[in-house]
Design an enzyme around this catalytic site. Structure first.
Site, PDB file in Angstrom:
ATOM      1  CG  HIS A  23      -2.095  10.735   3.085  1.00 47.83           C
ATOM      2  ND1 HIS A  23      -2.501   9.891   4.092  1.00 47.83           N
ATOM      3  CD2 HIS A  23      -1.295   9.992   2.278  1.00 47.83           C
ATOM      4  CE1 HIS A  23      -1.988   8.682   3.895  1.00 47.83           C
ATOM      5  NE2 HIS A  23      -1.237   8.721   2.801  1.00 47.83           N
ATOM      6  CE  LYS A 168       3.135   3.229   2.709  1.00 48.78           C
ATOM      7  NZ  LYS A 168       3.285   2.640   1.364  1.00 48.78           N
ATOM      8  CE  LYS A 170       3.257   7.254   2.574  1.00 51.61           C
ATOM      9  NZ  LYS A 170       4.033   6.650   1.489  1.00 51.61           N
ATOM     10  CG  ASP A 199       6.844   4.687   1.909  1.00 46.18           C
ATOM     11  OD1 ASP A 199       8.043   4.739   1.577  1.00 46.18           O
ATOM     12  OD2 ASP A 199       5.902   4.767   1.090  1.00 46.18           O
ATOM     13  CD  GLU A 225       6.376   1.504   0.822  1.00 45.74           C
ATOM     14  OE1 GLU A 225       5.735   1.045   1.794  1.00 45.74           O
ATOM     15  OE2 GLU A 225       5.813   2.045  -0.139  1.00 45.74           O
ATOM     16  CG  ASP A 250       6.858   2.350  -3.520  1.00 40.72           C
ATOM     17  OD1 ASP A 250       6.452   2.043  -4.653  1.00 40.72           O
ATOM     18  OD2 ASP A 250       6.217   3.108  -2.773  1.00 40.72           O
ATOM     19  CE  LYS A 274       3.349   2.497  -4.945  1.00 44.60           C
ATOM     20  NZ  LYS A 274       4.066   3.682  -4.467  1.00 44.60           N
ATOM     21  CD  GLU A 328       0.913   0.933  -0.427  1.00 41.86           C
ATOM     22  OE1 GLU A 328       1.388   1.152   0.700  1.00 41.86           O
ATOM     23  OE2 GLU A 328       1.397   1.404  -1.474  1.00 41.86           O
TER      24      GLU A 328
HETATM   25  C1  MUC Z   1       3.923   5.213  -1.467  1.00 43.85           C
HETATM   26  O1  MUC Z   1       5.045   5.636  -1.667  1.00 43.85           O
HETATM   27  O2  MUC Z   1       3.858   4.115  -0.983  1.00 43.85           O
HETATM   28  C2  MUC Z   1       1.019   4.580  -0.747  1.00 43.85           C
HETATM   29  C3  MUC Z   1       0.379   4.669   0.435  1.00 43.85           C
HETATM   30  C4  MUC Z   1       0.569   5.965   0.905  1.00 43.85           C
HETATM   31  O3  MUC Z   1       0.162   6.449   1.951  1.00 43.85           O
HETATM   32  O4  MUC Z   1       1.349   6.636   0.037  1.00 43.85           O
HETATM   33  C5  MUC Z   1       1.502   5.873  -1.118  1.00 43.85           C
HETATM   34  C6  MUC Z   1       2.739   6.030  -1.872  1.00 43.85           C
HETATM   35 MG    MG Z   2       6.060   3.882  -0.897  1.00 42.76          MG
END
Ligand code: MUC
Ligand code: MG
Length: 381
Positions: A23, A168, A170, A199, A225, A250, A274, A328
């Site tokens: 991941h 989402k 990254k 994000d 994000e 975030d 969170k 999420e």
């Molecule tokens: C984040 O920064 O959002 C949440 C889902 C994901 O894949 O990473 C996290 C952390």
């Molecule tokens: Mg995030």
């Protein structure tokens, strides 16, 4: 004489679980996840469980699994053992007075107290938080294998299985043009009707963010994000003011005070809340109340907690009066194996909220024994 049950013991256990695939975030690539599991035994025999989990040791935030365990063992447990297990506000205030920061340790212990109290009263945790507004929560999935073709295949299979329909991505670890090409490839593969968010995990400076947000807006990304460093609130505000696409804080928003400060500056359109960053379930609701008051949208964020932490978060986001951007809470699905008897139920694009007393999650003690980090020393003892 006060005959309320007291807290008999609090144990914090490090658990290492493998993930189903790598991941990839801007700051780290995860191959496993470490959970800090709390078992809180009360004098009436009830056992409450809690969890605090972060991402990539110290790569994501400034509290590591090891420091969370140490804070609980060394400071929180001695403060709480022998005190009333039913007056959770009193217990957490006692901790607040003597322990600065350490929101993750506080959150894990508060969850365990709420779990025990829910079992005691025969009520689900969401009922202790004022009652659920919804019985299931929409959950997106993060495409973060690092490979666009694999990401598209993964998303199509999840839509087909009716598990997730919002995704989402990254980004932030590659040059901007590469990241934008990656998002474009996924947009092409999934079509225009699938909701995509990204994000950046703080990776961009403001100049890059201006170009990046403009390009993502043109691709039809719905939510961006934490594009800039968490402490650079002024840049976040300038981006939120300049662009129509929703900008989400975030890493920049932990608790109600952050929520208030960001709202005062109109620095973000949405907050990812969170539970561990807020310091627990009640503190998350307090941050949500500030967001509501300021007209800021709420999103149920995750630090990729396992089943206990994700279900704890589900109780609080079910109880939040508003939840405009869904959640999420997919952490358990990223884990190859688990330490609970029954894993959370994801159905029709939603996580189902347990309706039984307490959290509604039980630890599988054999699995816990297998995956706990100190298993070698346990079997010798
Ligand atoms: C984040 O920064 O959002 C949440 C889902 C994901 O894949 O990473 C996290 C952390
Ligand atoms: Mg995030």
């Amino acid at each position: 004489m006060n005959t309320s049950p007291t807290i008999h013991s609090i144990e914090a256990i490090l658990v290492d679980l493998p993930t189903i695939r790598a991941h990839k975030l801007a700051m780290t690539t995860m191959m496993r996840q470490t959970l800090v599991i709390v078992r809180l035994v009360c004098s009436d025999g009830l056992v409450g469980i809690g969890e605090a989990t972060t991402i990539g040791g110290l790569a994501y935030g400034d509290q590591s699994p090891e420091s969370i365990k140490s804070a609980i063992d060394t400071y929180l447990a001695p403060l709480l053992v022998g005190t009333d297990a039913t007056r959770i506000n009193v217990a957490m205030q006692r901790v607040a007075v003597s322990v600065q920061g350490n929101s993750f340790a506080k959150s894990a212990v508060e969850i365990a107290l709420l779990d025990a109290q829910g079992q005691r009263l025969g009520l689900p945790v969401h009922a202790l938080l004022g009652g659920a507004m919804r019985s299931a929560l929409p959950v997106l999935w993060t495409l973060a294998s690092g490979d666009a073709t694999r990401d598209v295949d993964e998303a199509l299979a999840l839509i087909e299985a009716r598990r997730h329909k919002v995704f989402k991505l990254k980004i932030g670890s590659h040059p901007l043009a590469e990241d934008i090409a990656h998002v474009q490839a996924i947009r092409r593969g999934l079509g225009d009707d699938v909701m995509l968010t990204v994000d950046v995990n703080q990776a961009w400076d403001e100049t890059t963010a201006v170009q990046g947000v403009a390009a993502l807006e043109a691709i039809g990304v719905s939510l961006i994000e934490q594009p800039v460093a968490r402490r650079n609130r002024r840049a976040l505000k300038r981006l939120a003011t300049r662009f129509d696409v929703a900008i989400m804080a975030d890493e920049a928003v932990h608790d109600a005070i952050d929520a208030f400060d960001l709202a005062t500056d109109a620095a973000a359109d949405v907050y990812a809340l969170k539970i561990s960053q807020a310091g627990g379930l009640w503190p998350t609701l307090r941050a949500a109340a500030v967001a509501d008051a300021a007209g800021v949208g709420i999103y149920g964020g995750t630090l990729l907690e396992g089943s206990i932490g994700s279900i704890a978060a589900a109780h609080v986001f079910a109880a939040s009066p508003t939840l405009a951007w869904g959640t999420e809470l997919f952490g358990p699905l990223l884990l190859k194996d688990d330490i609970v008897v029954e894993r959370p139920v994801y159905r029709d694009f939603e996580l189902q909220l347990p309706q039984v007393p307490g959290l509604g999650v039980q630890i599988d003690l054999d699995k816990l024994a297998h995956y706990r980090r100190d298993r070698a020393s346990q079997s010798v003892a």
